[in-house]
Motif scaffolding. Structure first.
Motif, PDB file in Angstrom:
ATOM      1  N   ASP A   1      21.768   0.620 -39.141  1.00  0.00           N
ATOM      2  CA  ASP A   1      20.497   0.860 -38.748  1.00  0.00           C
ATOM      3  C   ASP A   1      19.476   0.882 -39.015  1.00  0.00           C
ATOM      4  O   ASP A   1      19.132   0.253 -39.997  1.00  0.00           O
ATOM      5  CB  ASP A   1      20.876   2.732 -38.841  1.00  0.00           C
ATOM      6  CG  ASP A   1      20.067   3.721 -38.051  1.00  0.00           C
ATOM      7  OD1 ASP A   1      20.574   4.454 -37.325  1.00  0.00           O
ATOM      8  OD2 ASP A   1      18.779   3.929 -38.932  1.00  0.00           O
TER       9      ASP A   1
ATOM     10  N   LYS B   1      16.293   5.631 -29.960  1.00  0.00           N
ATOM     11  CA  LYS B   1      17.595   5.353 -30.999  1.00  0.00           C
ATOM     12  C   LYS B   1      16.435   4.646 -32.208  1.00  0.00           C
ATOM     13  O   LYS B   1      16.432   3.947 -31.875  1.00  0.00           O
ATOM     14  CB  LYS B   1      18.763   4.916 -30.478  1.00  0.00           C
ATOM     15  CG  LYS B   1      19.251   5.770 -29.189  1.00  0.00           C
ATOM     16  CD  LYS B   1      20.043   6.823 -29.677  1.00  0.00           C
ATOM     17  CE  LYS B   1      20.325   7.863 -28.504  1.00  0.00           C
ATOM     18  NZ  LYS B   1      19.496   8.239 -27.668  1.00  0.00           N
TER      19      LYS B   1
ATOM     20  N   GLN C   1      24.298   2.386 -30.562  1.00  0.00           N
ATOM     21  CA  GLN C   1      23.314   3.806 -30.042  1.00  0.00           C
ATOM     22  C   GLN C   1      22.510   2.638 -29.188  1.00  0.00           C
ATOM     23  O   GLN C   1      21.939   3.037 -28.172  1.00  0.00           O
ATOM     24  CB  GLN C   1      22.491   5.298 -30.726  1.00  0.00           C
ATOM     25  CG  GLN C   1      23.939   5.687 -31.238  1.00  0.00           C
ATOM     26  CD  GLN C   1      23.144   6.913 -31.533  1.00  0.00           C
ATOM     27  OE1 GLN C   1      22.261   7.126 -31.765  1.00  0.00           O
ATOM     28  NE2 GLN C   1      24.230   7.267 -32.713  1.00  0.00           N
TER      29      GLN C   1
ATOM     30  N   GLU D   1      21.948   2.736 -24.662  1.00  0.00           N
ATOM     31  CA  GLU D   1      20.921   2.587 -24.149  1.00  0.00           C
ATOM     32  C   GLU D   1      20.912   1.509 -23.569  1.00  0.00           C
ATOM     33  O   GLU D   1      20.214   2.181 -22.013  1.00  0.00           O
ATOM     34  CB  GLU D   1      19.914   3.148 -25.153  1.00  0.00           C
ATOM     35  CG  GLU D   1      18.672   3.496 -24.838  1.00  0.00           C
ATOM     36  CD  GLU D   1      18.790   5.073 -23.915  1.00  0.00           C
ATOM     37  OE1 GLU D   1      19.768   5.654 -24.434  1.00  0.00           O
ATOM     38  OE2 GLU D   1      18.341   5.275 -23.582  1.00  0.00           O
TER      39      GLU D   1
ATOM     40  N   TYR E   1      12.253   2.188 -31.084  1.00  0.00           N
ATOM     41  CA  TYR E   1      12.304   3.829 -30.614  1.00  0.00           C
ATOM     42  C   TYR E   1      11.849   4.329 -29.871  1.00  0.00           C
ATOM     43  O   TYR E   1      11.890   4.495 -29.323  1.00  0.00           O
ATOM     44  CB  TYR E   1      11.897   4.080 -32.431  1.00  0.00           C
ATOM     45  CG  TYR E   1      12.562   5.595 -32.584  1.00  0.00           C
ATOM     46  CD1 TYR E   1      13.236   6.706 -32.714  1.00  0.00           C
ATOM     47  CD2 TYR E   1      11.102   6.647 -32.363  1.00  0.00           C
ATOM     48  CE1 TYR E   1      13.448   7.586 -32.462  1.00  0.00           C
ATOM     49  CE2 TYR E   1      11.088   7.522 -33.166  1.00  0.00           C
ATOM     50  CZ  TYR E   1      11.985   8.403 -32.812  1.00  0.00           C
ATOM     51  OH  TYR E   1      12.424   9.960 -32.554  1.00  0.00           O
TER      52      TYR E   1
END
Lengths: 491, 100
Positions: free
Chosen positions: A129, A188, A193, A197, A183
């Protein structure tokens, strides 16, 4: 009115185990340091901590577990890179053990600081992440700023630290702003993710080359490129490597690179497979420039620490090929290369440490003259390391370089493989020059320079030599092993 | 209500000022301030995006950035003090024993 209940977050110890244990252990070592000044206790504790951390990885090895809302992952690739980093850290502690008191740097905080940095690296390797990538990068960086300035009564060390800190902060700014832009465009921060997307963008016909998104990706890659000292973000490397205490330089040159490359690999392959042609082209140019620049400038260096700094820039270029190939072959070649490079570079710095006198920090090539006669074993070890850095068979350097070039070739990056081979030939010049100087030139100094091949340092050098020869003689075992062990990153 | 675009534009301007500050100014303290400006402009962008999407992810990230910035400044100022003691200057051009 709603009832506010405090939900305890679920802590997945399988996922967090390695970095968390090492972090807590480092704090314990810090506390023990208050009560004892015996550095033997500290290094023993530190090595035990590293060993237990490695064992924690072995415990659940093979399973792929995600935790903390998929912010961290425990997978084969992560554990394998973590093991290499832990081995590198253990070697660093061994070669630093007698060096630090000899240079009058006897503060016990050295050991916990190295462990803190390593913990940040393990965290970074497992990060999936953008938020965890940021935290990992900064944890390792802040510990390294302090370690770079560890010899601070020496002005050079402080200067190197402040330069590293300013440029590191600069890179951190780019990292955060890049994360903000990604972001903002995708909504995200999770790598997987983001990929989902982007594939919905593709299916709805929305253009992927949104300038703000591309700028965000570029900013994050600038920051990671800074950490691995990729050309043209390498400017800090020679100064910081020269000014920092030598064991810290050795540690930085291998461990930081390994962790940042692992993060780069996940960032590119997991989040942005949709933009693969773009980043392969752009980073192909950077990789080529890095290999050419590092090797050519290294030829001109007479200071050994600076020569190794430029050589480490060049090796970052080679490792980048494995990242760019973005195939299973490329990733397994990258891990083998990281292992070989870790052993070789730490070993080479260990030999420099064995020769480094107090109050004689300058390290010129001519200081190696006659080493073959003075201490043949040390010279022999240095010969192995130089052959391995140059990529001469039958050393680990040859096997791993071969794997990297083959992976690049198979991934249709043939021009990069060719540049890699040519620059390797150039690099042989300055590595072999070291060997020639050691064995064929006589020392001009009348009084012999002392060498400091103490027990712990010799152990570190021995481990490195055995590892290099083992990987070099039986490369297939290691490449097959890496292929079998790795790879869940690519999905 | 001020639009998200305005906030993001402001953050981009602040970020640029920060980048230029690090590259142009030679006083280490000002360079630190410029780095802080870069980090905080990113915070502004994160919060603006977060508000536009009515989520809290970006705001949480901001807390991490603030914490890291504080840690970095603590180390940086300590180093600066030790350098100032040795050289009586905060100008980066006077700190050049390594050949760059």
């Amino acid at each position: 009115m709603n009832d506010l209940t405090f939900v305890t977050p679920e802590i997945n110890w399988t996922v967090l185990g390695m970095p968390a244990f090492l972090m807590i252990w480092a704090m314990l070592v810090l506390i023990v340091d208050m009560f004892t000044s015996d550095r033997r206790v500290l290094i023993t504790l530190s090595l035990i901590g590293l060993g237990v951390t490695a064992a924690l990885g072995a415990l659940d090895y093979g399973s792929t577990v995600s935790g903390f809302s998929d912010m961290l992952v425990f997978d084969k690739f992560g554990v394998l890179v973590n093991w290499i980093l832990l081995a590198g850290t253990a070697l660093t502690l061994l070669i630093a053990f007698d060096y630090m008191p000899r240079q009058n740097l006897n503060q016990g905080e050295f050991y916990p600081l190295v462990l803190f940095a390593t913990s940040g690296m393990l965290f970074l390797v497992q990060a999936t992440d953008l938020v965890t990538i940021f935290i990992g990068v900064e944890t390792l960086s802040i510990a390294l700023y302090v370690l770079t300035g560890f010899a601070v009564p020496q002005f050079k060390s402080g200067e190197a630290a402040i330069k590293y800190l300013l440029l590191g902060g600069f890179a951190a700014g780019f990292l955060v702003y890049g994360i903000a832009l990604i972001y903002g465009m995708t909504g995200k921060t999770n790598l997987a993710q983001i990929a989902t997307e982007l594939s919905t963008w593709q299916s709805t016909g929305k253009a992927l080359d949104d300038p703000i998104l591309l700028a965000g990706v570029g900013f994050v890659l600038i920051a990671l490129g800074f950490k691995v000292s990729m050309f043209p973000f390498h400017a800090w490397t020679p100064d910081v490597y020269e000014g920092a205490p030598t064991p810290v330089t050795a540690y930085m040159s291998v461990a930081t690179k390994g962790a940042a490359f692992a993060a780069m690999l996940r960032f590119l392959n997991v989040a942005f497979p949709a933009l693969k042609p773009e980043w392969q082209l752009l980073f192909g140019l950077f990789a080529a420039a890095t290999m050419v620049y590092g090797n050519i400038v290294a030829v001109a260096q007479s200071n050994l620490k600076r020569m190794l700094a430029y050589s480490s820039i060049a090796h970052a270029g080679y490792m980048l090929l494995g990242v760019l190939a973005a195939s299973e072959k490329g990733i397994s070649a990258f891990t083998v290369y990281l292992l070989a490079y870790t052993l070789t570079n730490l070993g080479a710095f260990a030999v420099l440490i064995a020769l480094e006198n107090r109050g004689m920090p300058v390290f010129e090539l001519k200081d190696l003259r006659g080493l073959g006669k003075r201490s043949p074993l040390l010279a022999l070890a240095m010969t192995v390391f130089m052959f391995s850095l140059a990529g001469v068979p039958p050393t680990a350097g040859f096997a791993s370089k071969f794997g990297i070039f083959r992976a690049a070739w198979d991934a249709n990056l043939d021009y990069l493989a060719i540049i890699g081979v040519i620059t390797s030939v150039v690099s042989a010049f300055f590595y072999l020059r070291v060997i020639v100087t050691m064995w064929m030139r006589d020392a001009e100094a009348t009084e012999p320079q002392p060498t400091y091949a103490t027990a712990s340092l010799s152990l570190g050098v021995l481990v490195a030599v055995i590892g290099i020869v083992a990987v070099g003689i039986a490369p297939n075992i290691f490449t097959d092993l890496a292929k079998a062990l790795v790879l869940t990153v690519a999905q | 209500m001020i639009s998200t675009n305005a906030y993001v534009l402001l953050s981009a301007i602040l970020f640029t000022i920060g980048v230029v500050g690090v590259l142009v100014r030679r006083n280490v303290i000002i360079m630190f301030m410029s780095v802080e400006l870069m980090l905080n402009s990113a915070n502004l962008a994160l919060i603006a995006f977060s508000r536009a999407r009515a989520e809290s992810d970006g705001q949480i990230m901001t807390f991490f950035v603030i914490a890291v910035a504080a840690a970095e400044v603590a180390v940086g100022l300590a180093l600066l003090v030790s350098i100032f003691r040795a050289k009586k200057t905060t100008n980066i051009d006077d700190v050049n024993t390594l050949k760059g």
